[in-house]
Design an enzyme around this catalytic site. Structure first.
Site, PDB file in Angstrom:
ATOM      1  N   ASP A 110     -20.141 -13.520 -65.090  1.00 56.54           N
ATOM      2  CA  ASP A 110     -18.723 -13.147 -64.969  1.00 56.54           C
ATOM      3  C   ASP A 110     -18.012 -13.878 -63.832  1.00 56.54           C
ATOM      4  O   ASP A 110     -17.087 -13.334 -63.229  1.00 56.54           O
ATOM      5  CB  ASP A 110     -18.601 -11.623 -64.789  1.00 56.54           C
ATOM      6  CG  ASP A 110     -19.378 -11.111 -63.585  1.00 56.54           C
ATOM      7  OD1 ASP A 110     -20.093 -11.909 -62.946  1.00 56.54           O
ATOM      8  OD2 ASP A 110     -19.268  -9.912 -63.278  1.00 56.54           O
ATOM      9  N   LYS A 163     -23.187  -5.484 -50.788  1.00 50.66           N
ATOM     10  CA  LYS A 163     -22.051  -4.569 -50.606  1.00 50.66           C
ATOM     11  C   LYS A 163     -22.156  -3.728 -49.335  1.00 50.66           C
ATOM     12  O   LYS A 163     -22.240  -2.493 -49.388  1.00 50.66           O
ATOM     13  CB  LYS A 163     -21.893  -3.695 -51.849  1.00 50.66           C
ATOM     14  CG  LYS A 163     -21.796  -4.557 -53.100  1.00 50.66           C
ATOM     15  CD  LYS A 163     -21.339  -3.850 -54.346  1.00 50.66           C
ATOM     16  CE  LYS A 163     -21.146  -4.836 -55.469  1.00 50.66           C
ATOM     17  NZ  LYS A 163     -22.305  -5.123 -56.319  1.00 50.66           N
TER      18      LYS A 163
HETATM   19  N1  GDD Z   1     -29.430  -8.947 -68.352  1.00 55.49           N
HETATM   20  C1  GDD Z   1     -28.870  -8.115 -67.478  1.00 55.49           C
HETATM   21  N2  GDD Z   1     -29.407  -6.862 -67.331  1.00 55.49           N
HETATM   22  N3  GDD Z   1     -27.788  -8.512 -66.768  1.00 55.49           N
HETATM   23  C2  GDD Z   1     -27.250  -7.643 -65.890  1.00 55.49           C
HETATM   24  C3  GDD Z   1     -27.754  -6.331 -65.703  1.00 55.49           C
HETATM   25  C4  GDD Z   1     -28.886  -5.929 -66.487  1.00 55.49           C
HETATM   26  O1  GDD Z   1     -29.396  -4.813 -66.399  1.00 55.49           O
HETATM   27  N4  GDD Z   1     -26.975  -5.722 -64.772  1.00 55.49           N
HETATM   28  C5  GDD Z   1     -26.029  -6.597 -64.397  1.00 55.49           C
HETATM   29  N5  GDD Z   1     -26.177  -7.766 -65.084  1.00 55.49           N
HETATM   30  C6  GDD Z   1     -25.363  -8.982 -64.985  1.00 55.49           C
HETATM   31  C7  GDD Z   1     -23.865  -8.733 -65.085  1.00 55.49           C
HETATM   32  O2  GDD Z   1     -23.420  -8.804 -66.438  1.00 55.49           O
HETATM   33  C8  GDD Z   1     -23.296  -9.883 -64.267  1.00 55.49           C
HETATM   34  O3  GDD Z   1     -23.214 -11.086 -65.017  1.00 55.49           O
HETATM   35  C9  GDD Z   1     -24.353 -10.063 -63.183  1.00 55.49           C
HETATM   36  O4  GDD Z   1     -25.567  -9.483 -63.679  1.00 55.49           O
HETATM   37  C10 GDD Z   1     -23.957  -9.380 -61.863  1.00 55.49           C
HETATM   38  O5  GDD Z   1     -23.698  -8.022 -62.110  1.00 55.49           O
HETATM   39  P1  GDD Z   1     -22.297  -7.359 -61.738  1.00 55.49           P
HETATM   40  O6  GDD Z   1     -22.356  -5.957 -62.188  1.00 55.49           O
HETATM   41  O7  GDD Z   1     -21.155  -8.194 -62.180  1.00 55.49           O
HETATM   42  O8  GDD Z   1     -22.427  -7.367 -60.151  1.00 55.49           O
HETATM   43  P2  GDD Z   1     -21.286  -7.455 -59.054  1.00 55.49           P
HETATM   44  O9  GDD Z   1     -20.144  -8.306 -59.482  1.00 55.49           O
HETATM   45  O10 GDD Z   1     -20.982  -6.077 -58.608  1.00 55.49           O
HETATM   46  O11 GDD Z   1     -22.082  -8.202 -57.834  1.00 55.49           O
HETATM   47  C11 GDD Z   1     -22.823  -9.379 -58.090  1.00 55.49           C
HETATM   48  O12 GDD Z   1     -21.960 -10.494 -58.150  1.00 55.49           O
HETATM   49  C12 GDD Z   1     -21.245 -10.813 -56.930  1.00 55.49           C
HETATM   50  C13 GDD Z   1     -20.443 -12.071 -57.196  1.00 55.49           C
HETATM   51  O13 GDD Z   1     -19.526 -11.837 -58.198  1.00 55.49           O
HETATM   52  C14 GDD Z   1     -23.849  -9.571 -56.962  1.00 55.49           C
HETATM   53  O14 GDD Z   1     -24.683 -10.649 -57.310  1.00 55.49           O
HETATM   54  C15 GDD Z   1     -23.154  -9.843 -55.616  1.00 55.49           C
HETATM   55  O15 GDD Z   1     -24.133 -10.112 -54.615  1.00 55.49           O
HETATM   56  C16 GDD Z   1     -22.233 -11.039 -55.767  1.00 55.49           C
HETATM   57  O16 GDD Z   1     -21.527 -11.273 -54.539  1.00 55.49           O
HETATM   58 MG    MG Z   2     -19.521  -9.156 -61.250  1.00 58.71          MG
END
Ligand code: GDD
Ligand code: MG
Length: 365
Positions: A110, A163
């Site tokens: 994303d 976070k």
């Molecule tokens: N296959 C799979 N299975 N993918 C997953 C799962 C799961 O159970 N859970 C989350 N993801 C995928 C999400 O679809 C996304 O592409 C990615 O892992 C990160 O998850 P998010 O839920 O979007 O996390 P975030 O945005 O709160 O935080 C993450 O992204 C930030 C940057 O945008 C973390 O990696 C942070 O450290 C980072 O700064």
């Molecule tokens: Mg995200």
């Protein structure tokens, strides 16, 4: 080379769009979100791409088969029976990621940026440690993974905190990594977070580095950020690939700033479009329409004298004459907003018809 994209679940934060299409297929800049990543990976010499998903991917398989041929890559779906978090999927795909000793890329699905895969790989190979994380700086780091480098060291990471409640740094994890297969020995096949259960320990061992990202970056997993990411992406194109934008010299509806109009879209007379607008295939825009900072998806119709600001208009939706849509509204697939209606911050589920004003942000189902 190999890569794994963390595609995850249904993309609930991008509803109502993801009620119709899985998040990776939602168009960003008129192309499916995931296609941007596949294209950059292929350009950097990646031939094996694993898509880590936790839903039945039938709907994506057909779309992605054509990309395999077009970009000459092999795409494998790795399907979880329960969500494995951000690290578990790497263990599940071990057969592909550890099939040779070379490092592999990992991406959150994303995000948008000008992916620096080749420079990242060269830097990673030069330091010979286990992992490298791409980092960028943001004003509010509280919703990201935050990184502190070792004092006196330009790239080695001392701490990785997901976070944090209190401010420790504005350098954040951009969601792009390159890792040696040895990192897989630190991950069990169960729901695990790479940010909480893996990176802090790799950093503790002095095996994790940062790589600074140049240029724009955004997590586009929710509507407000999707629109901000669109603005950043369009201004990136203006500098690097301006042929993809509509030329104001030949199209006088382009009012200001960056506008991308699909060639099959039809624009009426006396419109003012821009800045920061994306108009998809087969969209029809009536006369005297004002569009700013918005995305109009395929097949939508914007009727005469409508006004759309900071909003996403879903596929095949209709915005009536003299209507006004604003405040991060998102219309799902096939929504009808009647004439002379005001919508502020409405999140409207597919197939709804709106005939009364929505003055405060709310979900209409
Ligand atoms: N296959 C799979 N299975 N993918 C997953 C799962 C799961 O159970 N859970 C989350 N993801 C995928 C999400 O679809 C996304 O592409 C990615 O892992 C990160 O998850 P998010 O839920 O979007 O996390 P975030 O945005 O709160 O935080 C993450 O992204 C930030 C940057 O945008 C973390 O990696 C942070 O450290 C980072 O700064
Ligand atoms: Mg995200």
């Amino acid at each position: 080379m190999k890569a794994l994209i963390l595609v995850g679940g249904f993309g609930t934060r991008l509803r109502p769009l993801t009620l119709t299409l899985p998040k990776p297929l939602v168009e960003f800049g008129n192309r499916p979100m995931i296609l941007h990543q596949i294209e950059y990976l292929a350009k950097a010499g990646v031939t094996d791409i694993v898509l880590a998903v936790n839903y039945r991917p039938e709907i994506m398989v057909a779309a992605l088969q054509s990309y395999e041929k077009e970009y000459n890559v092999k795409i494998t779906f790795s399907v979880e029976t329960e969500p494995l978090g951000t690290a578990g999927p790497l263990a599940l795909a071990r057969g592909i990621l550890a099939k040779d000793d070379s490092p592999f890329f990992v991406l959150n699905s994303d995000i948008t940026c000008d992916y620096p895969f080749e420079q990242l790989r060269d830097f990673h190979l030069s330091h010979k440690n286990e992992g490298t994380i791409v980092v960028t700086k943001v004003d509010d780091p509280s919703k990201y993974g935050v990184i502190v480098n070792q004092p006196g060291h330009a790239s080695k990471i001392e701490r990785f905190v997901e976070k944090p409640k209190e401010f420790i740094s504005n350098k954040i994890n951009a969601g792009i990594y390159i890792l040696n297969p040895s990192v897989l020995d630190r991950i069990q096949l169960k729901p695990t977070s790479i940010e909480k259960d893996v990176f802090p320990f790799v950093a503790q061992d002095g095996e994790l580095h940062t790589f600074d990202l140049d240029g724009f970056w955004m997590d586009i997993g929710q509507p407000k950020d999707f629109l901000t990411g669109t603005c950043l992406y369009l201004s990136h194109l203006a500098k690097k690939q301006s042929e993809l934008l509509t030329d104001p010299a030949t199209q006088d509806f382009v009012h200001k700033g960056n506008v991308m109009v699909h060639p099959s879209a039809k624009i009426g007379k006396d419109c003012r479009i821009g800045p920061n607008v994306v108009i998809g295939p087969n969209v029809t825009v009536g006369d005297g329409v004002r569009l700013q900072r918005c995305v109009i998806l395929e097949g939508a119709a914007i009727k005469d004298f409508a006004w759309v600001h900071s909003s996403i208009i879903g596929w095949h939706s209709t915005v009536g004459r003299w209507s006004r849509i604003e405040g991060h509204s998102v219309l799902g697939d096939d929504v009808t907003v009647k004439d002379e209606i005001y919508v502020n911050g409405g999140s409207i589920l597919p197939h709804k018809s709106i005939s009364a004003n929505i003055t405060e942000p709310q979900i209409i189902m």
